[in-house]
Design a protein around this motif. Structure first.
Motif, mmCIF file in Angstrom:
data_model
loop_
_atom_site.group_PDB
_atom_site.id
_atom_site.type_symbol
_atom_site.label_atom_id
_atom_site.label_comp_id
_atom_site.label_asym_id
_atom_site.label_seq_id
_atom_site.Cartn_x
_atom_site.Cartn_y
_atom_site.Cartn_z
ATOM 1 N N THR A 363 0.844 -1.190 0.000
ATOM 2 C CA THR A 363 0.000 0.000 0.000
ATOM 3 C C THR A 363 0.880 1.241 0.000
ATOM 4 O OG1 THR A 363 -0.128 0.169 2.412
ATOM 5 C CG2 THR A 363 -1.786 -1.210 1.303
ATOM 6 N N ALA A 365 0.552 3.713 1.925
ATOM 7 C CA ALA A 365 0.870 4.036 3.323
ATOM 8 C C ALA A 365 2.101 3.259 3.769
ATOM 9 C CB ALA A 365 -0.315 3.728 4.236
ATOM 10 N N ASN A 385 -2.003 7.339 5.226
ATOM 11 C CA ASN A 385 -3.325 6.720 5.249
ATOM 12 C C ASN A 385 -3.730 6.089 3.923
ATOM 13 O OD1 ASN A 385 -4.200 7.820 8.004
ATOM 14 N ND2 ASN A 385 -3.629 9.687 6.937
ATOM 15 N N GLY A 386 -2.807 5.975 2.973
ATOM 16 C CA GLY A 386 -3.150 5.463 1.655
ATOM 17 C C GLY A 386 -3.515 3.991 1.661
ATOM 18 N N THR A 387 -4.468 3.620 0.818
ATOM 19 C CA THR A 387 -4.921 2.230 0.724
ATOM 20 C C THR A 387 -4.720 1.637 -0.667
ATOM 21 O OG1 THR A 387 -7.177 2.949 0.208
ATOM 22 C CG2 THR A 387 -6.649 2.558 2.525
ATOM 23 N N GLN A 388 -4.390 2.479 -1.656
ATOM 24 C CA GLN A 388 -4.086 1.960 -2.989
ATOM 25 C C GLN A 388 -2.724 1.266 -2.965
ATOM 26 O OE1 GLN A 388 -6.327 2.066 -5.356
ATOM 27 N NE2 GLN A 388 -7.752 3.454 -4.326
ATOM 28 N N TYR A 389 -2.425 0.516 -4.011
ATOM 29 C CA TYR A 389 -1.180 -0.238 -4.053
ATOM 30 C C TYR A 389 -0.178 0.391 -5.007
ATOM 31 C CZ TYR A 389 -2.724 -3.953 -1.018
ATOM 32 O OH TYR A 389 -3.141 -4.655 0.080
ATOM 33 N N GLU A 411 -1.478 7.109 -4.954
ATOM 34 C CA GLU A 411 -2.686 7.012 -4.136
ATOM 35 C C GLU A 411 -3.799 7.875 -4.701
ATOM 36 O OE1 GLU A 411 -5.404 6.045 -1.259
ATOM 37 O OE2 GLU A 411 -3.462 5.106 -1.604
ATOM 38 N N ALA A 427 -5.656 9.588 1.891
ATOM 39 C CA ALA A 427 -6.137 8.489 1.065
ATOM 40 C C ALA A 427 -6.893 9.039 -0.141
ATOM 41 C CB ALA A 427 -7.023 7.565 1.892
ATOM 42 N N THR A 430 -10.112 10.943 0.735
ATOM 43 C CA THR A 430 -10.134 11.740 1.967
ATOM 44 C C THR A 430 -10.702 13.130 1.744
ATOM 45 O OG1 THR A 430 -8.265 10.548 2.925
ATOM 46 C CG2 THR A 430 -8.717 12.760 3.776
ATOM 47 N N GLN A 505 -6.231 0.291 -11.495
ATOM 48 C CA GLN A 505 -5.948 1.351 -10.519
ATOM 49 C C GLN A 505 -5.633 2.668 -11.210
ATOM 50 O OE1 GLN A 505 -3.511 0.309 -7.084
ATOM 51 N NE2 GLN A 505 -2.524 2.306 -7.151
ATOM 52 N N ASP A 601 -18.968 0.834 5.460
ATOM 53 C CA ASP A 601 -17.827 1.324 4.686
ATOM 54 C C ASP A 601 -17.621 2.832 4.766
ATOM 55 O OD1 ASP A 601 -18.885 -1.029 2.225
ATOM 56 O OD2 ASP A 601 -17.326 -1.291 3.749
#
Length: 610
Positions: A363, A365, A385-389, A411, A427, A430, A505, A601
């Protein structure tokens, strides 16, 4: 009530990476200051600066005055903190680092000032280099017995040494027939050990000082051998040596690797040939094999995949005993590793490969955490706080600042330094979903707090982007186009530097950017907020970047112009007895329509369809 009261502190006694330094109040010396945090437009990166003019008549801040109170402490990159006190509440304004202490004299020497130019931690990290070899720290953490990076300078036609970074170092001596080669994986140094195809009599490097080599082992042990190589066939093989009471060689014949292990204890030679299809002699491969000293079995890995062939054994005379040496017969070869006592796991081998290729699928983050871990900067001043890869990472010693920005771009969320000095990675959603970005925190103008007399409202195509080219890992590009917008306005293109690991993505981020980028939105240039010392400054001082505000402009005739903005910039100009705040923002990133707040969610966001 009066204007906010400024407070300025400097950490004279601590370096730039101390989390909680000892602060000294220098507010009484400040003649004026400007704090500017944010970005100029919707597509720019964020930065933070502060400029302070100090009274230096007593040479208090003169680094050349040997009798000065702070002599010897007026050093570059000392930390600085600026706050505002209002209605008995303290509000953070800026935390950063001082560039230097330049004294100036005016009025024929009757006056002296020092102007401090300060910057936030993004500028500090922009001057910190990351590793040239991303695998090195991981490899060292696994405690190899021998570790030859093979990145030492090699002088052709001259004997030299290659450093062993392992736990039992025995440097390799390279011969006059050795030559420097190119890097064999993207994340390694730009050099390897090369040499001509060997004969049965010569080698290009060895740590064997003579027949028998250094004695080390007293019993059979498990061991692992690993390295990067461009394989070539030769009469003596690629590499060999002795380890843990076993002799070993690795050869390349007919497009396949062969491992032979000679056992001193039972006088047998055990051989394996890989099950791979014929390999290309001009291509770089990572090769590894592990040896089980009890079962007398090997497991072979090529590029991290098990390719162990059938074992054959031959009874023969083995003269090895308890020696410890490595001999390279031909190259190019790089990152030679020897492990003993236990064998390396497949996961360790695959990690070595990924790190050597500057490839970490994680990720964003986790990537921020990885980058910061390679710097002296405190992790307590980082919020990731990033959740993408993200997969790729820049090799060849990049600087931390730009690498963090590429991570943030991957991200698809802004990266900025908060007013408390925290490096903040947001993120993807956000700025569309967090409470203070979606709900108005303050209103300026008609029906709200004071608004300056000079207001400039932009409504043009300069900040519009209806074609986004998103860069992917490996050099691919995903192009996302807002067809309706381009037909009306023509193309306005933005290149988005990122390391997207997949088309899905890159399309996701591209659609978000084009979804909000393809339309014309209102944008305010810097406008003065609050104005009056008798007004309530608390809300304005509490504002942070990306938070939402409403601005109501009442022209002399006609309707009131009402716009909701996300803050792109917050600027304070301060003099004794006067505090002026200027804000800047646009409605682009605040225009997402939030449908609902689902229980599982969180907020749902509907962006414009492309």
């Amino acid at each position: 009530m009066a204007y906010p009261e400024p407070k300025v502190y400097v950490a004279f006694d601590d370096g730039p990476y101390v989390l909680s330094p000892t602060w000294t109040d220098i507010t009484s010396s400040v003649r004026s200051m400007t704090i500017d945090r944010g970005r100029g437009g919707d597509w720019d990166t964020f930065s933070g600066t502060a400029n302070l003019v100090l009274n230096n008549r007593a040479r208090l801040y003169d680094p050349f005055y040997t009798s000065g109170t702070y002599y010897g402490k007026l050093l570059p990159r000392r930390q600085i903190k600026i706050e505002a006190t209002y209605a008995s509440t303290t509000y953070p304004v800026f935390r950063g680092f001082i560039d230097g202490w330049p004294p100036t004299w005016t009025d024929a020497g009757g006056d002296s000032t020092v102007t401090l130019s300060c910057y936030d931690c993004m500028a500090l990290l922009a001057q910190v280099q990351l590793p040239a070899d991303w695998s090195r720290s991981y490899i060292l953490s696994t405690s190899p017995r021998h570790y030859y990076p093979c990145d030492d300078p090699i002088i052709q036609f001259q004997t030299g040494t290659l450093t062993d970074l392992g736990t039992t170092p025995i440097n390799l001596t390279y011969q006059t027939i050795a030559a420097p080669g190119s890097q064999l994986a993207d994340g390694l140094a730009n050099a390897s050990l090369a040499g001509a195809t060997s004969t049965t009599l010569d080698n290009i490097a060895t740590n064997d000082p003579g027949f028998g080599g250094p004695a080390s082992f007293t019993s059979d042990q498990f061991f692992t051998v690993a390295f990067w190589v461009i394989p070539e066939s030769g009469p003596a093989g690629i590499i060999g040596g002795q380890c843990a009471n076993f002799g070993w060689t690795v050869d390349f014949v007919s497009g396949k690797f062969t491992v032979a292990v000679e056992s001193y204890a039972d006088q047998y030679v055990y051989s394996y040939t890989t099950t791979t299809n014929e390999l290309n002699q001009s291509e770089s491969y990572h090769f590894a094999f592990t040896w089980n000293a009890t079962a007398k079995t090997a497991e072979i890995y090529v590029n991290g995949i098990v390719v162990t062939g059938t074992k054959t054994s031959t009874s023969t005379l083995v003269l090895y005993s308890n020696q410890d040496f490595v001999t390279v017969f031909q190259g190019p070869i790089q990152q030679i590793l020897i492990y003993t006592a236990v064998t390396a796991t497949q996961t360790q081998i695959q990690n070595i490969i990924k790190y050597s290729q500057a490839s970490f699928y994680e990720t964003t983050a986790a990537r921020v955490t990885r980058i910061i871990a390679e710097t002296p900067f405190s992790t307590s001043l980082v919020s990731a706080n990033g959740t993408q890869y993200i997969a790729e990472i820049t090799d060849n010693a990049p600087y931390a600042g730009p690498e963090l920005q590429i991570t943030a771009n991957t991200e698809g969320g802004p990266l900025y330094v908060s007013k408390t000095g925290v490096l903040t990675q947001t993120a993807t959603y956000t700025q569309f979903t967090q409470t203070k970005s979606f709900n108005t925190q303050a209103t300026y103008g008609s029906g709200g707090l004071g608004l300056g007399q000079d207001v400039a409202l932009q409504y043009d195509g300069d900040s519009m982007r209806n074609v986004i080219n998103v860069n992917m890992t490996g050099g691919g590009v995903t192009k996302v186009t807002g067809s309706v917008s381009t037909s009306i306005y023509g193309q306005a293109t933005q290149s988005w530097d990122a390391y997207m690991p997949s088309i899905s993505q890159s399309s996701l981020i591209g659609n978000i950017l084009v979804g909000l980028g393809q339309y014309v939105f209102a944008r305010f240039e810097d406008f003065q907020a609050v104005i009056s010392p008798s007004a309530n400054w608390a809300t304005t001082l509490d504002l942070e970047l990306l938070e939402r505000i409403d601005v109501n402009v009442a022209p002399p005739t006609g309707n009131v112009i009402s716009q909701s903005l996300q803050l792109n910039r917050i600027r304070h100009e301060v003099q004794p007895g006067l505090w002026q705040t200027y804000l800047n923002g646009s409605d682009r990133w605040g225009s997402a329509f939030r449908l609902d707040a689902s229980l599982l969610d969180g907020p749902d966001v509907l962006l414009y369809a492309v």
